[in-house]
Structures are given as C-alpha cells and as structure tokens.
Design a protein around this motif. Structure first.
Motif, PDB file in Angstrom:
ATOM      1  N   GLY A   1       0.830  -1.257   0.134  1.00  0.00           N
ATOM      2  CA  GLY A   1      -0.123   0.071   0.036  1.00  0.00           C
ATOM      3  C   GLY A   1       0.738   1.051   0.108  1.00  0.00           C
ATOM      4  O   GLY A   1       1.973   1.164  -0.232  1.00  0.00           O
ATOM      5  N   THR A   2       0.205   2.459   0.313  1.00  0.00           N
ATOM      6  CA  THR A   2       0.991   3.727   0.218  1.00  0.00           C
ATOM      7  C   THR A   2       1.496   4.170   1.536  1.00  0.00           C
ATOM      8  O   THR A   2       2.069   5.249   1.494  1.00  0.00           O
ATOM      9  N   HIS A   3       1.266   3.538   2.608  1.00  0.00           N
ATOM     10  CA  HIS A   3       1.586   4.138   3.998  1.00  0.00           C
ATOM     11  C   HIS A   3       2.990   3.685   4.348  1.00  0.00           C
ATOM     12  O   HIS A   3       3.625   2.797   3.620  1.00  0.00           O
ATOM     13  N   TRP A   4       3.656   4.249   5.332  1.00  0.00           N
ATOM     14  CA  TRP A   4       4.659   3.995   6.053  1.00  0.00           C
ATOM     15  C   TRP A   4       4.274   2.916   7.018  1.00  0.00           C
ATOM     16  O   TRP A   4       3.046   2.812   7.499  1.00  0.00           O
ATOM     17  N   THR A   5       5.254   2.162   7.587  1.00  0.00           N
ATOM     18  CA  THR A   5       4.946   1.052   8.384  1.00  0.00           C
ATOM     19  C   THR A   5       5.815   0.965   9.507  1.00  0.00           C
ATOM     20  O   THR A   5       7.228   1.217   9.457  1.00  0.00           O
ATOM     21  N   LEU A   6       5.569   1.070  11.069  1.00  0.00           N
ATOM     22  CA  LEU A   6       6.472   0.955  11.958  1.00  0.00           C
ATOM     23  C   LEU A   6       6.239  -0.167  12.712  1.00  0.00           C
ATOM     24  O   LEU A   6       5.341  -0.646  13.302  1.00  0.00           O
ATOM     25  N   PHE A   7       7.368  -1.140  12.866  1.00  0.00           N
ATOM     26  CA  PHE A   7       7.165  -2.283  13.425  1.00  0.00           C
ATOM     27  C   PHE A   7       8.126  -1.929  15.136  1.00  0.00           C
ATOM     28  O   PHE A   7       9.204  -1.491  15.090  1.00  0.00           O
TER      29      PHE A   7
END
Ligand SMILES: Cc1cc2nc3c(=O)[nH]c(=O)nc-3n(C[C@H](O)[C@H](O)[C@H](O)COP(=O)(O)OP(=O)(O)OC[C@H]3O[C@@H](n4cnc5c(N)ncnc54)[C@H](O)[C@@H]3O)c2cc1C
Length: 494
Positions: A416-422
């Motif tokens: 998708g177009t989002h940033w992801t924080l793990f």
C-alpha cells in the motif's frame, strides 16, 4: 489551440517507467497527465527479464500475479556446438524462495505484455495513457511547469506543479534542459527482432556460436506469445536486412540449418549499445526517470528494472511533497537513484565483456535485491548499528501470524501507500498514531507474532527496537526504545 489543462504532474512518456509512476500517483490520489507521442502502445519485446526485486515491487503495486500469468520462467540455455550437438544449463540462478526473499528467479515477460498489465492496473485506479500527445516544449518558474503538447488535432498546454521526463534514451526533456548525458558508445551493434518461426522447440533459449561477435545468435521463445526473440550482434556499419528474408538468411548463415523458417516479423530493430548517465536527474521542478536518465547494454536484464525502480522511488516522494511534505524530500531522489544507475552501468558493461567471451553466467547482483540507500539522508539509526540490517536497506519479507490467528507475511503489511512502524517487545503507546503510518508491535500485547523468529532474524532486532519502513519498502529508521522520540524529527525535519 485545444483546451488547457491543470494537473499536479505531467509525465512525458508512457513506457514501463512512465506507467509505473502514474500508478504510484494514481493510488495516492495525485492528478496527472500521462502522455505518449505514439498513437498506439509500443509492440516490441525488448526488456523481457523481470528481476526478483522488481517482482516484489509488482506485488506492492498489485500486479505480480498478473505478470506471472502473462509471462513465465526463463527456459534453460541450449548452447549448440559446431557439429549440431548441444549442452543445456539453467539460464539464471533459479534459487528457491526464502522467508526473507520470496522471489529468487527472474520472470520472462515480453515488454509489451509488461506494459499492457501495467496499463490495466492504471485503468483500475482511474488513470490512462493519452496516446498521440507529444511533449513539444516546456517552461518552468518557481511555481510550476508549463508543458506544450502537440497532437494531431492541434496544440494544447498543460500547467503542472512538476514534470517528469520518462521519455526514453533520446529524451526530449533531458535535451530541453540541456542536461549532459556523458558516457560511451560500446562499439557493439545488435539486432533484436520478434518473429514467428517454425523449426525450433519452445523449451529452450537456443544459442549458437557463443563467444563469436561475428556469428553469435540467440533465439528465445517469448513466453506468453507464439513468437521468438532474435538477438544477434551485427557489424557496426552498413545496412541490416530486417525483413523475414534477411533474418532467415542470417539464421541460415549462423546456424548452418535449413529447417528454421521465419513466417513473419512482428517487430525488428538494429541498435548501438551505449552506457550513459545523465549529469543530473533534476532541474527545479522537472525530473528524469528511466532510460531518459541512463542507458545500459541489455546484458543482465537491468534497464527496465532500474527504470521501474526509479519511478517507484520518485512516486511516493512527489505525492508526499504535493501533499505538503518539505520539498527537500525530492533531493533524495537523485541522491538515492543516480549511484544505483552508475553501478548498473559498470555491471552491464562487465557482463557485455563476459558475453563477448561466451560467458553468460549471472550472479546475485542482477537480481537487484541488495540495492539499498544506506548513505541516504533519509536513513536514520539511533544508535548507529554495526551489524545486521542497516537503515536504507531493503525491508525483508518474513512469515508472521496476526493475533487474530491468520498467517500472513511482512510484505502484506507493507503493501500500500503507507509507512509502517514495527516495534519489537515494546509498548505500543510509546508512539502516537499519525496519518499514513501503520504501527505493528511484536511481543506481549502485540498484534503480530513472530512464531518462527523469521522477523527477528531478518531485521536483526531485539527487545525495544523500532523499525520504520518507507512506502517503497526500504528501511527509513531503526531506533532503540529510548530514542523513539527521534522518529518525530524524522517525520518533521527542520
Ligand atoms: C534488446 C533489448 C533487450 C533488453 N532487455 C532488457 C531486460 O531483459 N531487462 C531490462 O530490465 N531491460 C532490458 N532492456 C532495456 C529496456 O527495454 C529499457 O530500459 C526500458 O524500455 C526503459 O523504459 P522507459 O519507459 O524508461 O523508456 P522507453 O521504453 O523508451 O519509453 C519511453 C516512451 O516515451 C515516449 N516518448 C518519447 N519522447 C516523447 C515525447 N516528446 N512526448 C511524449 N512521449 C514521448 C516514447 O514513445 C516511449 O513510449 C532491453 C533493451 C533492449 C533494446
């Protein structure tokens, strides 16, 4: 004069690069005009090798399964000896997928099918190519770019905030901006042709006279079609007969066989190989992507892949700046992508030299999985890491489980177009939610479970680590729990 238009971005050139950029903008709701001077889509096979990293990007764009349907695996290489006998070997390093690298083999898809799948995806997102529209002039000032477009019905103008030249090796945009394109002509001229023929089986990539630049000939079945692609070096000077008769004569002369008959030629070209890199990828509000910025010899199948990845790098940044992000974000496009192309020029030229000696082996470097941007201004580590995954590198995949019980993969969470924080063994409330950011945490009270330890191994994380993944699947930041507030400055620089 036709009606004037106003959009956020004009993309000149709707080859694989331009359409990839359009998909990236369309899925973020950015308005654009995607122009191509051709009246109908280009019909040649040219760049037919899709590398593993590009397959990962296609997964993110929602087209990897359709691409696999359109194409297929590389056939084995069949090298003929002078007496007509042959030896067969795997074409590329076809390795099994691993938890962190789900695609390890290249896919063979003729370029016109690749572009057709891309256009279908663009249509799903509400976009389209405006064929028969040639960019004929451009002017820019501090606020925007004015594009002059020639069509059969007359001229039109488009006012945009940005313009992107995805217009191929002879780029009008590059020339209009007087951006230098230094490099060299490699003293190799070759024929590439898509033909219908009889007399060869379709289970192998047939190669004759390897190592001889005078007599070499390769005939590759174009998976997804009934055609073969002919590739053959030809003398630097003089006319080349690209008709069915001329190509049949070349096949007879180079193979000594009378049983291969060309029925028709769908597309054919004789071209000189070049290795060139644009001096700059940007001039104010105008950018260069794809072959407009770099041209390489076709050895190693890197050109289209590098080009698609340029567009994938620029797309989210343009959309973010149009949405209000600091304009300095756009500086990172050239900073990240130009060094990649520079090293690709070296790689493809080395592979061309090896091919001249009859060596067609390919290593991991052609798969583009190790491309990253650790030197980028967008890569942040707090504290600095001395081993394991680094900020700027490609975010690996990993099989994981959701707390709901469903098995999934990290790539599904990134899609998708989002940033992801793990966060790994952290308390989720250490980070405030923000628009465009998906947060997932492992450990007690986490929403994802690292059953096999694949995430821990691939990301080299321990208790308290946070990993921020950019929209294009590269690591933006790796920070320890005590530095988690630094993520705020990452998102709001200056
Ligand atoms: C024989 C051969 C084999 C290859 N094999 C591989 C391979 O296996 N793997 C790989 O990765 N790459 C390969 N390549 C390279 C690959 O084909 C190119 O890198 C790729 O086409 C670049 O895409 P692009 O969209 O940047 O440019 P192009 O495909 O050249 O598209 C540019 C588009 O811009 C349009 N245009 C130009 N000027 C204007 C204008 N003024 N206004 C509007 N439109 C304009 C053109 O009509 C065209 O449609 C190969 C190339 C050749 C020749």
């Amino acid at each position: 004069m036709l009606e004037d238009t106003t959009v956020d971005v004009v993309i000149s050139g709707a080859g694989a690069t331009g359409v990839t950029l359009a998909i990236e903008l369309a899925r973020r709701g950015v308005s654009f005009c995607l122009l191509d001077k051709l009246e109908v889509p280009f019909g040649g096979s040219r760049g037919k090798g899709i590398q593993p990293r590009t397959l990962e990007i296609f997964e993110d764009l929602g087209i990897v399964d359709r691409m696999m349907l359109a194409g297929g695996p590389y056939p084995p290489q069949r090298e003929y000896r002078d007496d007509g006998s042959y030896a067969e070997s795997a074409a590329e390093a076809n390795e099994a997928p691993t938890p962190s690298e789900p695609y390890r083999s290249p896919l063979l898809v003729p370029q016109f099918l690749t572009e057709s799948v891309m256009r279908e995806r663009l249509a799903e997102l509400g976009g389209r190519v405006e064929f028969g529209c040639e960019l004929a002039g451009l002017k820019q000032d501090e606020d925007g770019v004015l594009a002059r477009v020639a069509t059969q019905r007359g001229e039109r103008t488009i006012q945009a905030r940005f313009l992107v030249g995805a217009d191929g090796g002879r780029s009008f945009v590059r020339n209009a901006l007087q951006i230098g394109f230094p490099g060299k002509t490699l003293a190799v001229r070759a024929v590439v042709a898509d033909v219908f023929l009889t007399g060869l089986d379709r289970n192998a990539w047939h190669r004759f006279n390897e190592g001889s630049m005078e007599r070499q000939l390769a005939l590759c079945p174009l998976v997804g079609t009934e055609m073969f692609q002919i590739q053959a070096p030809v003398p630097l000077e003089g006319d080349v007969d690209l008709s069915a008769t001329g190509l049949a004569a070349m096949i007879r002369a180079r193979t000594g066989r009378n049983d291969i008959h060309i029925e028709s030629v769908s597309w054919a070209s004789a071209y000189n190989m070049n290795a060139r890199l644009a001096d700059r990828y940007r001039d104010g509000r105008v950018f260069l992507v794809g072959d407009a910025a770099h041209t390489h010899p076709p050895t190693g199948g890197q050109g289209l892949n590098t080009s698609v990845q340029d567009a994938y790098n620029l797309g989210w940044k343009l959309a973010a700046v149009i949405d209000g992000a600091p304009v300095a974000l756009l500086d990172s496009y050239e900073e990240e992508r130009r060094p990649v192309a520079a090293s690709m020029l070296g790689l493809t030229t080395r592979l061309l030299d090896a091919m001249k000696r009859g060596d067609n082996r390919r290593g991991r470097e052609v798969q583009q999985l190790d491309i990253g941007y650790p030197e980028s201004s967008l890569a942040m580590e707090c504290p600095e890491r001395s081993s394991g995954l680094r900020a700027g590198e490609r975010a690996p995949d990993a099989p994981i489980r959701l707390i709901s019980g469903h098995s999934t993969r990290v790539f599904n969470l990134l899609k998708g177009t989002h940033w992801t924080l793990f966060g790994y063994d952290v308390s989720r409330d250490r980070v405030a939610p923000r628009a465009g950011l998906h947060i997932h945490t492992f450990g007690a009270r986490g929403d994802v479970i690292d059953d096999g330890g694949h995430f821990r191994d691939a990301y080299a994380v321990g208790t308290g680590d946070w990993i921020l993944v950019r929209p294009d699947g590269y690591i933006g930041a790796i920070v320890a729990n005590e530095h988690v507030k630094s993520l705020e400055t990452y998102f709001q620089p200056g």
